[in-house]
Scaffold this motif. Sequence first.
Motif, PDB file in Angstrom:
ATOM      1  N   ILE A 225      35.425  27.259   6.934  1.00 13.24           N
ATOM      2  CA  ILE A 225      35.266  26.979   8.567  1.00 13.24           C
ATOM      3  C   ILE A 225      33.910  25.401   7.941  1.00 13.24           C
ATOM      4  O   ILE A 225      33.752  25.939   6.896  1.00 13.24           O
ATOM      5  N   LEU A 226      34.189  24.090   7.945  1.00 15.62           N
ATOM      6  CA  LEU A 226      33.313  22.675   7.931  1.00 15.62           C
ATOM      7  C   LEU A 226      32.463  22.344   8.199  1.00 15.62           C
ATOM      8  O   LEU A 226      31.170  21.690   8.353  1.00 15.62           O
ATOM      9  N   VAL A 227      31.555  22.971   9.424  1.00 18.70           N
ATOM     10  CA  VAL A 227      30.882  22.625  10.680  1.00 18.70           C
ATOM     11  C   VAL A 227      30.380  24.089  11.178  1.00 18.70           C
ATOM     12  O   VAL A 227      30.897  25.550  10.331  1.00 18.70           O
ATOM     13  N   LYS A 228      28.595  23.911  11.067  1.00 22.19           N
ATOM     14  CA  LYS A 228      28.943  25.438  11.942  1.00 22.19           C
ATOM     15  C   LYS A 228      28.344  25.516  13.307  1.00 22.19           C
ATOM     16  O   LYS A 228      28.489  24.243  14.166  1.00 22.19           O
ATOM     17  N   GLU A 229      27.898  26.668  13.935  1.00 21.68           N
ATOM     18  CA  GLU A 229      27.134  26.263  14.757  1.00 21.68           C
ATOM     19  C   GLU A 229      26.215  25.289  16.007  1.00 21.68           C
ATOM     20  O   GLU A 229      25.269  25.398  14.550  1.00 21.68           O
ATOM     21  N   GLY A 230      26.672  24.576  16.310  1.00 18.30           N
ATOM     22  CA  GLY A 230      25.448  23.601  17.125  1.00 18.30           C
ATOM     23  C   GLY A 230      25.689  22.228  16.329  1.00 18.30           C
ATOM     24  O   GLY A 230      25.070  21.099  17.240  1.00 18.30           O
ATOM     25  N   ASP A 231      26.345  22.038  15.594  1.00 16.82           N
ATOM     26  CA  ASP A 231      27.246  20.248  15.295  1.00 16.82           C
ATOM     27  C   ASP A 231      27.244  19.682  16.125  1.00 16.82           C
ATOM     28  O   ASP A 231      28.451  20.165  17.299  1.00 16.82           O
ATOM     29  N   SER A 232      27.195  18.321  16.368  1.00 18.33           N
ATOM     30  CA  SER A 232      28.029  17.576  17.014  1.00 18.33           C
ATOM     31  C   SER A 232      28.923  16.652  16.183  1.00 18.33           C
ATOM     32  O   SER A 232      28.609  16.907  14.893  1.00 18.33           O
TER      33      SER A 232
END
Lengths: 378, 633
Positions: free
Chosen positions: A29-36
């Motif tokens: 996964i390349l993003v994290k929780e909360g990212d826009s």
Amino acid sequence: MALAYSPGLKVKELTVIRKTRLLPLPGQILVKEGDSVSWNTQVATTKVPGDVQTIPASAVLTVEPEDLKMYMKKKEGDRVEKQEIVCMRSSFFGLSKAFCNSSIAGTLDLISETSGQITIKGDPIDIYLDAYIPGRVVKVIPEQGVEIETPAGYLQGIFGIGGEAHGQITVVSKSPADILSADEISSDGKGKVLIGGSSVTIQALNKAVEVGASGIVVGGIDGKALRQFLGYEIGVAITGQEQKGLTLIATEGFGKMPMSNGTFSLMKSFEGMEAALNGATQIRAGVLRPEVIVPKPQSSTTQSQSDERSTSIQKGMEPGMQVRIIRKPHFGAIGTVASLPIDLKRVSSESEVRVMEVKLTDGSIVSVPRANVEIIEE
Amino acid sequence: MNGNQTCNHEPSNQRAYQREVKILSKQTNDVEKINYILATDCGSTTSKARLFGKKNGQYRYLTSGEAPTTVEAPYENVTLGVSNAVREIEELTGRKLLSENGIITPAQGNEGVDLYVTTSSAGGGLQMMVAGVVRTMTAESAERAALGAGAIVMDVLSYHDERPVYEKIQRIRELRPDMIMIAGGVDGGSVSHVSEITELIAAAEPKARLGIGYELPVIYAGNVDVREHVSKVLGKKFVLKIVDNVRSELEAERVGPARDAVHELFMEHVMSHAPGYDKLMKWTPVPIMPTPAAEGTMFRTLAEMRNLNVIGVGLGGATTNVYSVYDTKFVRTVSANLGMSYSICNVMKQAGLPNILRWIPFDMNEDELCDTLRNKMIRPTTIPETLEELLVEHAVAREAIRLGFEHHKSHARSLRGVQRKRGVADVFDQGMGLESYINMKRINMIAGTGGLLSHAPRRVQAAMILIDAFQPEGVTRLAQDSVFMMPHLGVLSTIHKAAALEIFELDCLVRIGTCIAAKIEKDTEKLAQIDITMPDGKTRTEEILRGEIRVIPIPSGEEVEINIEPSKACDFGEGPGREVHTKTEGGEVGLILDGRGRPVVLPEDSGERAMMLLKWFTALNAYPAGSDKGGSQ
């Protein structure tokens, strides 16, 4: 049979859309929780198996399968380059040589002493998953994907073709009953999502592809035009993989069918806004309906799509609810549930079925099999 | 069956289920104490609940409830649709059946039931890929094992099929089956080919449709000498189950162990991953059966009880299941993409528009027909309200059954690859065109089930659909599942056979009547004279005339003796011109004297064809008056 009804298609000016984006195989996964994210942000990646080559090595070398390993130049797990020789047998004092080479670059996976076959697995292929809609990452599912949420306008179609696409909403037809024709499409349609009326001609479909439009949304699809466009007849409603350069969505069904007034008005209100759409349809083994999502990141609402669905499931059908009739003889008519008689009623086909009394917009009351309506959810 | 072949009468799937059944309730251990039984079937379109109960010491059907199946999004929980269907029964009976935890058991006062059982074909059913060495031998035997277990076979790969390796691999990757079966090689025979097939599957790394967390089951039912290699190649990547070879020798086919393995893996793996099934499985002490397996159980029971050759059909929304019990040999086929809702456009594609239009007694252009069927495909839970739409669906039903039966006959054949004093090398030269062993003149009964047939407003409509689709010859009884409960009774029979049989006889099986039809060698006006001796001893003489179809009403439960004197060119089962003397029974329609010949040929001209259809429909009182382009009320 209060709860025995078909769910209606969603047509919402504003709701919270939550999309789950999943990899086909475990990955990263390349993003994290909360990212826009924006719609084309890469949110996850994985590797999918590459090509496979099987070589009938023992037959080529004319040796017994159980003797094959004696002639191998590589062993299981070794890296193999394209055209590299993987096994060889010399005879007649080296004058005669038989060999096998790999047609792909990859890894030597299996030397089979039972079949005499060598299997080479090509290098895995990297694939990336994009966000599809702009929004906020609200959940990360480790190794599998993410959930992304955004306030948006939302429209579900009844049937579509073509996969994910994006573009600016452009209402072309002047009324829901108009047929979208080729002369209404110009090069201005490049990258746009064109909104038509009751149908679209084959010429218009081809013109839309030619100018580079992203998608077309209409009330009805002419089945013959669709067959010409695809080059084949649809057998089961499992679509989304078509590579025709266009995503096409019907909101009402097959044939010439005016887009419902509510849907057309909603599309007009979305004019000029960016949309994500997906024509993928699957009526069986995991129902998917085609959709148009118009993100409204500046809007706020507490009403969520999933909440509404679970509410409607629990509520069932009640008098006063707005419904649409989805089969002849009143196909497309909108009304409100007047009553829900329990007893079976004989309809004109002589079938005895559970019906509902529906009060149409002209004030008349018709009796309709309960299976032939869908709820219009507010 | 040829004399030098063996074809074991395979043990029914009931044995596998009996082993698996864990009776949780003390009351269900004592079947005599069972008073109320609830059974459901989760179909691809509709979930159907049936309530049975003891009345005057007999088990009887009481009432039904139906609701759309909710295994699909947005619900993704099959128990919702089941609950909705059961709630209908609650409304109709005033009996509380549901609690927060599922079905209330045992029955106490006006609440609950003593036993709850269920079947399922929801979510597309069990979808399998099958692989073998020779398409017409081991691959075909493996396919029969899979079909016999009620699976949908998505593709059959064989070593010798024409597709290149990369295409086979791509196909395996695209398919995303729930389960794979591999067969190939007789025991002690060649090891290389089945090894190659196995290695190909391993290399393709197939993924199931049921998601990342699902381990794909693979059943190996081939040459025992390859078992070790198969374990090595597949054991770490899949849930591997090794069973007896389906063709341990060419002359014998033994599909029972492979079929049982499919059932076990279906329950342990496939069902437990389908949305809501983990919850549904807790509601019932009896394993959930695939619908075709349960349906087939009852057709087989029917044939065994009456000692008849029977053909059965389950015409569903997504699939058409055909069953035959012929000289005690049971064959089941599932035509995965022929159905009356989800796959109605496949019927259109495979049959062709002219073949559907030929059964419609009014003018309808092809585009209109296509759009009607396409709209049904995308709104599969809707039902025909107008007479016109009913006639269209009945026309499609005829073609769906016809095509399903063609598929069935391709499996109901003698074993291929069996040699008489010829070597194995000759196997590949053996002719491909072996006919089915099913001789329509020897079929004693045709029975139908499924929503469209059971809900036909007039029984004679179901009779006509069965006759036009199967085109029976000779003297053939017709029967119908009254309200669609055969799958329910099939699964019930695994735990309470007596109750299932009682309900089957008293409430399920509707005798429609008997069809009497001839194969006509040479056209003639009068096909036969029939003397019918009624139960009161009186004899009635009738004629069967060319091109006509008519009914002699004989009530259900009445048996008559018939003596058919055919004209020289007509064969009513004993040969051209040969007399037939037999007993048969009446039914809700009666004796149907079908003088249309076999095959039934309709005029090419649409106007003449419509007139002919209307004449037949009128003769049988099949549809309300004005069946030309009936409007709605």
